[in-house]
Design a protein around this motif. Structure first.
Motif, PDB file in Angstrom:
ATOM      1  N   GLU A  38      17.683   7.221  -1.983  1.00  0.00           N
ATOM      2  CA  GLU A  38      17.999   6.627  -0.683  1.00  0.00           C
ATOM      3  C   GLU A  38      17.547   7.515   0.467  1.00  0.00           C
ATOM      4  OE1 GLU A  38      21.834   5.124   0.010  1.00  0.00           O
ATOM      5  OE2 GLU A  38      21.961   4.012  -1.863  1.00  0.00           O
ATOM      6  N   SER A  39      17.633   8.819   0.291  1.00  0.00           N
ATOM      7  CA  SER A  39      17.219   9.721   1.360  1.00  0.00           C
ATOM      8  C   SER A  39      15.713   9.691   1.581  1.00  0.00           C
ATOM      9  CB  SER A  39      17.664  11.151   1.040  1.00  0.00           C
ATOM     10  OG  SER A  39      17.100  11.585  -0.193  1.00  0.00           O
ATOM     11  N   GLU A  40      14.949   9.420   0.525  1.00  0.00           N
ATOM     12  CA  GLU A  40      13.486   9.368   0.643  1.00  0.00           C
ATOM     13  C   GLU A  40      12.970   7.983   1.005  1.00  0.00           C
ATOM     14  OE1 GLU A  40      12.550  10.569  -3.311  1.00  0.00           O
ATOM     15  OE2 GLU A  40      12.205  12.655  -2.743  1.00  0.00           O
ATOM     16  N   ARG A  41      13.807   6.960   0.884  1.00  0.00           N
ATOM     17  CA  ARG A  41      13.340   5.583   1.039  1.00  0.00           C
ATOM     18  C   ARG A  41      12.741   5.285   2.414  1.00  0.00           C
ATOM     19  NH1 ARG A  41      17.675   2.008  -1.161  1.00  0.00           N
ATOM     20  NH2 ARG A  41      18.715   2.405   0.822  1.00  0.00           N
ATOM     21  N   PRO A  42      13.366   5.697   3.536  1.00  0.00           N
ATOM     22  CA  PRO A  42      12.741   5.405   4.830  1.00  0.00           C
ATOM     23  C   PRO A  42      11.351   6.014   4.974  1.00  0.00           C
ATOM     24  CG  PRO A  42      15.039   6.024   5.125  1.00  0.00           C
ATOM     25  CD  PRO A  42      14.695   6.304   3.693  1.00  0.00           C
ATOM     26  N   LEU A  43      11.184   7.237   4.490  1.00  0.00           N
ATOM     27  CA  LEU A  43       9.881   7.898   4.576  1.00  0.00           C
ATOM     28  C   LEU A  43       8.839   7.131   3.779  1.00  0.00           C
ATOM     29  CD1 LEU A  43       8.059  10.333   5.301  1.00  0.00           C
ATOM     30  CD2 LEU A  43       8.928  11.458   3.239  1.00  0.00           C
ATOM     31  N   VAL A  44       9.169   6.779   2.540  1.00  0.00           N
ATOM     32  CA  VAL A  44       8.208   6.086   1.679  1.00  0.00           C
ATOM     33  C   VAL A  44       7.903   4.687   2.221  1.00  0.00           C
ATOM     34  CG1 VAL A  44       7.850   5.162  -0.643  1.00  0.00           C
ATOM     35  CG2 VAL A  44       8.901   7.414  -0.348  1.00  0.00           C
ATOM     36  N   MET A  45       8.936   3.978   2.668  1.00  0.00           N
ATOM     37  CA  MET A  45       8.719   2.644   3.228  1.00  0.00           C
ATOM     38  C   MET A  45       7.851   2.700   4.480  1.00  0.00           C
ATOM     39  SD  MET A  45      10.060   0.218   1.427  1.00  0.00           S
ATOM     40  CE  MET A  45      11.340  -0.165   0.233  1.00  0.00           C
ATOM     41  N   GLY A  46       8.069   3.708   5.299  1.00  0.00           N
ATOM     42  CA  GLY A  46       7.250   3.855   6.496  1.00  0.00           C
ATOM     43  C   GLY A  46       5.794   4.076   6.166  1.00  0.00           C
ATOM     44  N   HIS A  47       5.520   4.943   5.194  1.00  0.00           N
ATOM     45  CA  HIS A  47       4.134   5.172   4.777  1.00  0.00           C
ATOM     46  C   HIS A  47       3.516   3.922   4.157  1.00  0.00           C
ATOM     47  CE1 HIS A  47       4.617   9.862   4.472  1.00  0.00           C
ATOM     48  NE2 HIS A  47       4.757   9.389   5.695  1.00  0.00           N
ATOM     49  N   PHE A  48       4.316   3.202   3.379  1.00  0.00           N
ATOM     50  CA  PHE A  48       3.811   1.973   2.764  1.00  0.00           C
ATOM     51  C   PHE A  48       3.469   0.932   3.827  1.00  0.00           C
ATOM     52  CE2 PHE A  48       4.467  -2.245   0.894  1.00  0.00           C
ATOM     53  CZ  PHE A  48       3.611  -2.176  -0.186  1.00  0.00           C
ATOM     54  N   ASN A  49       4.333   0.781   4.820  1.00  0.00           N
ATOM     55  CA  ASN A  49       4.062  -0.168   5.899  1.00  0.00           C
ATOM     56  C   ASN A  49       2.819   0.226   6.683  1.00  0.00           C
ATOM     57  OD1 ASN A  49       6.351  -1.649   5.236  1.00  0.00           O
ATOM     58  ND2 ASN A  49       7.662  -0.563   6.680  1.00  0.00           N
ATOM     59  N   ALA A  50       2.644   1.529   6.909  1.00  0.00           N
ATOM     60  CA  ALA A  50       1.459   1.984   7.636  1.00  0.00           C
ATOM     61  C   ALA A  50       0.184   1.682   6.856  1.00  0.00           C
ATOM     62  CB  ALA A  50       1.576   3.483   7.918  1.00  0.00           C
ATOM     63  N   ALA A  51       0.216   1.934   5.551  1.00  0.00           N
ATOM     64  CA  ALA A  51      -0.968   1.690   4.732  1.00  0.00           C
ATOM     65  C   ALA A  51      -1.310   0.204   4.678  1.00  0.00           C
ATOM     66  CB  ALA A  51      -0.746   2.234   3.316  1.00  0.00           C
ATOM     67  N   SER A  52      -0.291  -0.637   4.493  1.00  0.00           N
ATOM     68  CA  SER A  52      -0.560  -2.071   4.411  1.00  0.00           C
ATOM     69  C   SER A  52      -0.967  -2.651   5.754  1.00  0.00           C
ATOM     70  CB  SER A  52       0.675  -2.801   3.873  1.00  0.00           C
ATOM     71  OG  SER A  52       1.788  -2.598   4.714  1.00  0.00           O
ATOM     72  N   SER A  53      -0.500  -2.055   6.854  1.00  0.00           N
ATOM     73  CA  SER A  53      -0.857  -2.567   8.177  1.00  0.00           C
ATOM     74  C   SER A  53      -2.340  -2.396   8.478  1.00  0.00           C
ATOM     75  CB  SER A  53      -0.030  -1.853   9.250  1.00  0.00           C
ATOM     76  OG  SER A  53       1.337  -2.157   9.123  1.00  0.00           O
ATOM     77  N   VAL A  54      -2.973  -1.427   7.844  1.00  0.00           N
ATOM     78  CA  VAL A  54      -4.416  -1.261   8.052  1.00  0.00           C
ATOM     79  C   VAL A  54      -5.159  -2.523   7.623  1.00  0.00           C
ATOM     80  CG1 VAL A  54      -6.455   0.076   7.361  1.00  0.00           C
ATOM     81  CG2 VAL A  54      -4.288   1.239   7.802  1.00  0.00           C
ATOM     82  N   GLY A  55      -4.730  -3.095   6.516  1.00  0.00           N
ATOM     83  CA  GLY A  55      -5.356  -4.330   6.062  1.00  0.00           C
ATOM     84  C   GLY A  55      -5.120  -5.478   7.016  1.00  0.00           C
ATOM     85  N   PHE A  56      -3.933  -5.511   7.638  1.00  0.00           N
ATOM     86  CA  PHE A  56      -3.627  -6.587   8.571  1.00  0.00           C
ATOM     87  C   PHE A  56      -4.439  -6.468   9.852  1.00  0.00           C
ATOM     88  CE2 PHE A  56       0.786  -6.062   6.571  1.00  0.00           C
ATOM     89  CZ  PHE A  56       0.392  -6.792   5.474  1.00  0.00           C
ATOM     90  N   ILE A  57      -4.889  -5.256  10.164  1.00  0.00           N
ATOM     91  CA  ILE A  57      -5.735  -5.066  11.335  1.00  0.00           C
ATOM     92  C   ILE A  57      -7.187  -5.439  11.011  1.00  0.00           C
ATOM     93  CG2 ILE A  57      -6.640  -3.350  12.956  1.00  0.00           C
ATOM     94  CD1 ILE A  57      -3.977  -1.844  12.610  1.00  0.00           C
ATOM     95  N   LEU A  58      -7.662  -5.003   9.857  1.00  0.00           N
ATOM     96  CA  LEU A  58      -9.055  -5.262   9.491  1.00  0.00           C
ATOM     97  C   LEU A  58      -9.275  -6.689   9.000  1.00  0.00           C
ATOM     98  CD1 LEU A  58      -9.941  -1.969   7.568  1.00  0.00           C
ATOM     99  CD2 LEU A  58     -10.475  -2.558   9.935  1.00  0.00           C
ATOM    100  N   GLY A  59      -8.249  -7.283   8.402  1.00  0.00           N
ATOM    101  CA  GLY A  59      -8.408  -8.594   7.794  1.00  0.00           C
ATOM    102  C   GLY A  59      -8.937  -9.666   8.725  1.00  0.00           C
ATOM    103  N   PRO A  60      -8.303  -9.871   9.914  1.00  0.00           N
ATOM    104  CA  PRO A  60      -8.808 -10.905  10.812  1.00  0.00           C
ATOM    105  C   PRO A  60     -10.245 -10.659  11.264  1.00  0.00           C
ATOM    106  CG  PRO A  60      -6.586 -10.256  11.429  1.00  0.00           C
ATOM    107  CD  PRO A  60      -7.034  -9.293  10.374  1.00  0.00           C
ATOM    108  N   VAL A  61     -10.622  -9.382  11.423  1.00  0.00           N
ATOM    109  CA  VAL A  61     -11.987  -9.073  11.850  1.00  0.00           C
ATOM    110  C   VAL A  61     -12.986  -9.486  10.779  1.00  0.00           C
ATOM    111  CG1 VAL A  61     -13.548  -7.225  12.562  1.00  0.00           C
ATOM    112  CG2 VAL A  61     -11.151  -7.172  13.264  1.00  0.00           C
TER     113      VAL A  61
END
Length: 474
Positions: free
Chosen positions: A136-159
């Motif tokens: 639980e103590s590591e979950r926010p950190l890991v979730m934040g990194h996961f969201n950042a990584a997946s958001s790259v695809g959401f930025i490039l995808g429409p282009v």
């Protein structure tokens, strides 16, 4: 797992509204920025000779199915295991996009939307998987990194999708490319090792959190444990047992005999219904209501953004596009700030959620009253950060109070709540827009203030249940 999240980002989410307005619902509401914008779908329907209303109805099939399937598929992943459910969702999503690439009639088009609408929940299952693997103590950190990584695809995808669609047959090329990417991800899921890490991490962590989930829900032990510990038998979740490499070899034992396919299906259905009922009858209505209020507020902030910029500041669409891209990029990078900010707050997620919500509310107010583009730019900068932190906080609190053994159900329920907001936001935005270009964000301020008031009332109750104390001792 991060590679898979980024790769999925290109096609993971989609937005089926008919407006050409960029989909900017904000991180709380998980904006759907995939290759298929609403205008791509409608344009394809027009090329097929389908009337606009029929095309809109066909396009709405996806959103309607997502609304009802998010919680069910998430709960199903709790019952059968992450690997099996993830493979199923990826393969059926690939089938859906493949059918979309072959669609030459309205019937085939609607048929192609059904498997995508029902089973395109891979990102949610990945989040549930990550919550299984980390403390639980590591979950926010890991979730934040996961969201950042997946958001790259959401930025490039429409282009990339827009570029392909401009060419002859581009829609079909995009559809088949999406299908190939989903198949590639399914291959990665199949090849990656699952057994040893999940046996080691899922064991004690899941059992420890099961007791927490029962404490907060005051539910019975058999319902809380679900498929992990049942009084009538045991369903070994995919990736947690010795047969993790072959999900189709799992068996349910009933009365000392191997259960038939029908018995297994019935048992899975019963477990799914039990988990959904547990969440629905739990004392988590406050978190889901906060998610809905903030999702609506952020959707209203982004609704008709280009039109508002043009009417208020005579801003050209090209410049507005740059502003949206800037905000999206900051939102992706903000995922890396979640871990340090959480540590700064000493893992006190209720306080962090309250402060991020107040900041978000203030920024929406500043945007609604902004006298210049420079102030809009300033609010967009901090807005992307506050909403990213808020999204991670609300998800972490849902998992903490509900228990990690039901993480798929909880994350799926959150998706369904957001989908309700996605249905209501255009209606509220249209009504508010009749009064003023600043009407939608002004209404968003009111909803955000309601969320803040709800938190001020409910957070003391969370503290009495020991949530804050447990967070500090993790």
């Amino acid at each position: 797992m991060r590679l898979r999240g980024g790769l999925h980002g290109l096609v993971w989410r989609e937005h089926d509204h008919t407006s050409a307005e960029p989909s900017r619902e904000g991180p709380w509401s998980k904006p759907h920025c995939g290759w298929y914008r609403g205008y791509f779908i409608v344009a394809h329907c027009l090329r097929l000779g389908i009337q606009t209303n029929s095309g809109n109805l066909a396009g709405a099939t996806y959103g309607i199915l997502q609304l009802f399937s998010s919680t069910i598929v998430g709960s199903w992943s709790d019952v059968v295991g992450r690997r099996y459910s993830l493979l199923t969702c990826l393969l059926l999503s690939a089938v859906g996009y493949g059918l979309l690439g072959m669609s030459s009639s309205i019937a085939l088009f609607v048929l192609a939307r059904i498997p995508v609408g029902l089973f395109k929940h891979s990102l949610s299952i990945c989040r549930a998987l990550l919550s299984d693997l980390v403390s639980e103590s590591e979950r926010p950190l890991v979730m934040g990194h996961f969201n950042a990584a997946s958001s790259v695809g959401f930025i490039l995808g429409p282009v990339v999708g827009g570029y392909l669609t401009e060419h002859e047959g581009g829609f079909y090329t995009s559809s088949f490319t999406c299908a190939i990417i989903f198949l590639t991800n399914a291959g990665l899921v199949w090849m990656l090792p699952w057994s040893e890490p999940l046996i080691h991490l899922n064991g004690n962590h899941a059992r420890n959190n099961a007791s927490k989930g029962c404490h907060y829900h005051e539910c019975s032990e058999s319902v809380c444990n679900g498929s992990h510990a049942s009084s009538h038998g045991r369903v070994s979740p995919a990736g947690t047992g010795p047969d993790a490499g072959a999900p189709d070899t799992r068996r349910v034992v009933l009365g000392g005999r191997k259960a038939s396919l029908l018995q297994r299906a019935w048992r899975q259905l019963s477990s799914v219904a039990s988990k959904i009922h547990t969440v629905a009858s739990s004392d988590m209505w406050d978190l889901f209501l906060m998610r809905l209020l903030m999702a609506l507020a952020i959707m209203l902030y982004h609704s008709n953004f280009s039109l508002a910029m043009e009417e208020r500041f005579s801003l050209k669409p090209k410049v507005t596009g740059y502003l949206i891209s800037y905000s999206s990029t900051l939102g992706a990078l903000a995922g890396f700030l979640v871990g340090p900010v959480t540590q700064l707050y000493g893992n006190n997620m209720p306080a962090l959620l309250l402060h991020s919500t107040i900041l978000t509310c203030s920024l929406i107010l500043l945007y609604a009253a902004a006298p210049s583009v420079s102030q809009v730019l300033l609010t967009s900068t901090f807005f992307a950060i506050s909403t990213t932190i808020g999204r991670t906080c609300i998800t972490d609190l849902e998992l903490h109070r509900g228990g990690v053994q039901a993480s798929g159900t909880l994350i799926g329920a959150g998706q369904s709540v957001t989908a309700v907001g996605r249905v209501l936001a255009p209606l509220l935005s249209g009504l508010a827009q009749e009064f003023s270009p600043c009407g939608p964000p002004s209404l968003g301020v009111i909803l955000a203030l309601a969320a803040v008031g709800l938190m001020l009332i409910r957070i003391p109750k969370w503290d009495r249940k020991g949530l804050r104390k447990e967070s500090r001792t993790d």
